[in-house]
Design an enzyme around this catalytic site. Structure first.
Site, mmCIF file in Angstrom:
data_model
loop_
_atom_site.group_PDB
_atom_site.id
_atom_site.type_symbol
_atom_site.label_atom_id
_atom_site.label_comp_id
_atom_site.label_asym_id
_atom_site.label_seq_id
_atom_site.Cartn_x
_atom_site.Cartn_y
_atom_site.Cartn_z
ATOM 1 N N ASP A 111 -10.242 0.408 -3.760
ATOM 2 C CA ASP A 111 -9.215 0.839 -2.791
ATOM 3 C C ASP A 111 -7.786 0.800 -3.285
ATOM 4 O OD1 ASP A 111 -10.933 1.023 -0.652
ATOM 5 O OD2 ASP A 111 -10.567 -1.013 0.050
ATOM 6 N N GLU A 166 -16.743 -0.273 -3.208
ATOM 7 C CA GLU A 166 -15.508 0.430 -2.855
ATOM 8 C C GLU A 166 -14.375 -0.010 -3.764
ATOM 9 O OE1 GLU A 166 -14.932 0.541 1.486
ATOM 10 O OE2 GLU A 166 -12.772 0.426 1.134
ATOM 11 N N ARG A 204 -6.683 -20.046 1.390
ATOM 12 C CA ARG A 204 -7.857 -19.276 1.752
ATOM 13 C C ARG A 204 -9.113 -19.797 1.037
ATOM 14 N NH1 ARG A 204 -7.654 -12.913 0.651
ATOM 15 N NH2 ARG A 204 -9.708 -12.328 1.423
ATOM 16 N N GLU A 262 -4.304 1.290 -0.989
ATOM 17 C CA GLU A 262 -3.771 1.583 0.344
ATOM 18 C C GLU A 262 -2.263 1.408 0.295
ATOM 19 O OE1 GLU A 262 -6.806 0.775 3.969
ATOM 20 O OE2 GLU A 262 -5.859 -0.997 3.146
#
Ligand SMILES: *[C@@H]1O[C@H](CO)[C@@H](O)[C@H](O)[C@H]1NC(C)=O
Length: 277
Positions: free
Chosen positions: A106, A104, A266, A108
């Site tokens: 993307d 995918e 993260r 957005e």
């Protein structure tokens, strides 16, 4: 002197007319190229297939998808996003294959209160795995006019562009074990939906339904399908020429607001492999 410069003007003029004709004849037709997939009567195609709109109200959003699948190429679409108070709304525009190990690419667009900036969120999924977010502010108001959002997808790299300015490059890092989208054809999808549980300021600002319906517009869809190149030169030259690399640095310096590659909280073990590549 006079004659030759007039001649030059004529050549330039003819050139301009021809190049605008070429652009015009390239543009796709929404009736031919897309299916309206959900949202009842909310998605619409008009102007003989030259314009498409999606809308969102309290009951439902809406969406469309391409009839064809693509494997590599350059895909351009012009979007004009929900104006005014668009907080809580998300306009997703992406390429995707199907299944649990899908790939995918993307874009957005996360709406905002009037006067506050949209966020352009990007991601790349390979073999079903994403977590490669980069987010940007734009250097213009994306709801005032149409702007062109493009993906260049080659076996060597994926480039995201806004008005022909590269904002992100995802390189093929298969040589260090990172899967790259190269064998699953993708469709083009877009949807306008309500995501006020997370979209604007992390979900703090809710959708103002008194402003519904919210509408986004699409035009000038264009695809240049590309042949797969195995030439040595294609693989070993830079994805971008020097001016484009400068523009990419400009966007990354002044407009990038999140980059997973530098998110140490993260990834305390160090950034993902493709970031180091
Ligand atoms: C909305 O505006 C606020 C304030 O300028 C900003 O912090 C935020 O990044 C903007 N975008 C979204 C999607 O929240």
């Amino acid at each position: 002197m006079g004659i030759s410069s007039n001649g030059l003007c004529l050549v330039l003029l003819v050139g301009l007319v021809f190049s605008s004709l070429m652009v015009a004849t390239y543009a796709g037709n929404f009736y031919q190229d897309f299916d309206l997939t959900w949202g009842g009567k909310r998605p619409k195609i008009f102007k003989g297939g030259q314009l498409l709109s999606l809308s969102l109200d309290k009951v439902s959003g809406s969406g469309f998808q391409s009839k064809k699948e693509y494997l590599f190429g350059r895909i351009d679409m012009q979007l004009k996003l929900v104006p005014g108070n668009s907080a809580g709304t998300v306009t997703a525009y992406y390429l995707s294959s199907q299944g649990p190990t899908h790939d995918e690419i993307d874009f957005e667009f996360l709406g905002n209160l009037s006067g506050d900036p949209y966020v352009l969120h990007t991601n790349v999924f390979t073999q079903g795995k994403g977590n490669r977010e980069q987010q940007f502010y734009l250097w213009f108001n994306p709801s005032r006019n149409f702007h062109t959002y493009s993906v260049i997808w080659k076996p060597q790299h994926i480039i995201f562009l806004v008005d022909n300015i590269p904002i992100r490059v995802f390189n093929n890092a298969e040589s260090v074990g990172v899967p790259f989208p190269k064998s699953q054809p993708m469709r083009i999808y877009s949807s306008l939906w309500n995501a006020d549980d997370w979209a604007t300021r992390g979900g703090l600002v809710k959708t103002d339904w008194s402003k519904a319906p919210f509408t986004a517009y699409y035009r000038n869809f264009n695809v240049i399908e590309s042949k797969i190149s195995h030439s040595f030169a294609e693989w070993h030259t830079n994805a971008l020429d020097a001016p484009s690399r400068r523009r990419l640095r400009w966007v990354q310096k002044y407009f990038m607001i999140y980059n997973y590659c530098t998110d140490l909280k993260r990834f305390p073990q160090g950034p993902p492999v493709e970031c180091r590549h």
